[in-house]
Design an enzyme around this catalytic site. Sequence first.
Site, PDB file in Angstrom:
ATOM      1  N   HIS A   4      -3.386   7.080   2.249  1.00 40.09           N
ATOM      2  CA  HIS A   4      -3.779   5.770   1.731  1.00 40.09           C
ATOM      3  C   HIS A   4      -5.163   5.435   2.281  1.00 40.09           C
ATOM      4  O   HIS A   4      -5.454   5.677   3.452  1.00 40.09           O
ATOM      5  CB  HIS A   4      -2.757   4.719   2.175  1.00 40.09           C
ATOM      6  CG  HIS A   4      -3.198   3.324   1.868  1.00 40.09           C
ATOM      7  ND1 HIS A   4      -3.588   2.947   0.597  1.00 40.09           N
ATOM      8  CD2 HIS A   4      -3.341   2.227   2.655  1.00 40.09           C
ATOM      9  CE1 HIS A   4      -3.944   1.679   0.629  1.00 40.09           C
ATOM     10  NE2 HIS A   4      -3.814   1.218   1.855  1.00 40.09           N
ATOM     11  N   CYS A  49       0.809  -1.223   0.000  1.00 43.00           N
ATOM     12  CA  CYS A  49       0.000   0.000   0.000  1.00 43.00           C
ATOM     13  C   CYS A  49       0.839   1.269   0.000  1.00 43.00           C
ATOM     14  O   CYS A  49       0.314   2.363  -0.181  1.00 43.00           O
ATOM     15  CB  CYS A  49      -0.974  -0.022   1.173  1.00 43.00           C
ATOM     16  SG  CYS A  49      -2.166  -1.347   0.996  1.00 43.00           S
ATOM     17  N   ASN A  62     -10.181  -0.338  -0.550  1.00 43.44           N
ATOM     18  CA  ASN A  62      -8.714  -0.262  -0.560  1.00 43.44           C
ATOM     19  C   ASN A  62      -8.202  -0.847  -1.879  1.00 43.44           C
ATOM     20  O   ASN A  62      -8.289  -2.055  -2.099  1.00 43.44           O
ATOM     21  CB  ASN A  62      -8.164  -1.042   0.639  1.00 43.44           C
ATOM     22  CG  ASN A  62      -6.646  -0.981   0.724  1.00 43.44           C
ATOM     23  OD1 ASN A  62      -5.973  -0.505  -0.181  1.00 43.44           O
ATOM     24  ND2 ASN A  62      -6.102  -1.472   1.831  1.00 43.44           N
TER      25      ASN A  62
END
Length: 333
Positions: free
Chosen positions: A257, A116, A287
């Site tokens: 993020h 990520c 996500n």
Amino acid sequence: MREKQFNAAITGLGMYVPDKIYDNAYFEKIVDTSDEWIRTRTGIKERRILENGGTSVLATKAAEDLLKSKKMSAEEIDVIIVATVTPDMFFPATACLVQHNIGAKNAWGFDLSAACSGFLFGYQTACSFVESGDYKKVLLIGADKMSSITDYSDRNNCILFGDAGAAVLIEPTEDKNYGLQNSLLKIDGSGLDYLHMKGGGSLNPPTHETVDKNMHIIYQEGKAVFKFAVKGMADISYEIMKKNNLTADDIAYLVPHQANLRIIGATAERMGISMDKVMINIDKYGNTTAATIPSCLVEYYRSGKLKKGDKLILASFGAGWTWGACYLIWSME
Ligand code: COA
């Protein structure tokens, strides 16, 4: 150390999300969960799912969107970096597939694996190429087909992830007041136990047994990841503010993020930033790993909310552990 010749600024943007949507009602049908639980615990309402093809489809379409909106030829690109943990194959690199698909015949490139934090690590890398004067046009793409490694029978994980690709072009600028100012980036391999994919690599090559044991999907200890993420991302975002003598008032946007709205909220709180100055699209996409930060930039820019001169903090955390924050000043009109 080589002298920095230029600043590196984002000068082009593109993104792609597939049409297919898994909303929370869909998950209510396949696992024991509820729309209310998902929304209040994560902030997610729906995610996009790529039905055909691998991550190179997401990355290629994001690159094509950038080239079209920038009205530039792929032949101008010097370097292609694809940040991803879901490459089409171990090799060749997804960057090679994108290069071929878009006809970037003068480019070299590679994939970058930092989960990520992939976009942030790629951003620092791309900017260094440009700052040194070695390259003039670097295409950085964050793309992940998370649905390809998600276990849709595990309610703890399947509600979190989606598929997307987003791209930025990075070019030199003589004006040191624009572009990346500096970054703080970290890795710590003690995070291995909490977030990984067990099978498919050289440690556990694919066999009938690895498939039977469901080893080719995301393994995650959600609570431990949550704790690390809250502390890691909040601390480093605060640190980069201090390093640059920035107050909350100076910052136009935090671009975090997008893993969980509660983690994002905790980071904003630590920085003293109100939620209206935080870029959010987790509600629409979940996500999407390397695509979360660049897709926020694309959407906020295209809707007129992100303006030239805006001071931004980009912040991430992910498997590894990997985490970091970047301070930049937006240069696109
Ligand atoms: N629907 C309903 N209940 C669920 C559920 C779901 N989709 N997923 C988990 N639960 C249950 C759990 O089984 C647990 O039940 P129990 O108390 O009976 O055991 C309860 O909800 C609470 O679980 P918990 O793990 O404490 O929830 P949480 O508030 O920590 O939220 C996550 C779970 C996964 C949303 C959260 O931990 C998280 O976001 N972690 C970080 C994940 C992340 O960011 N990953 C990407 C890293 S880049």
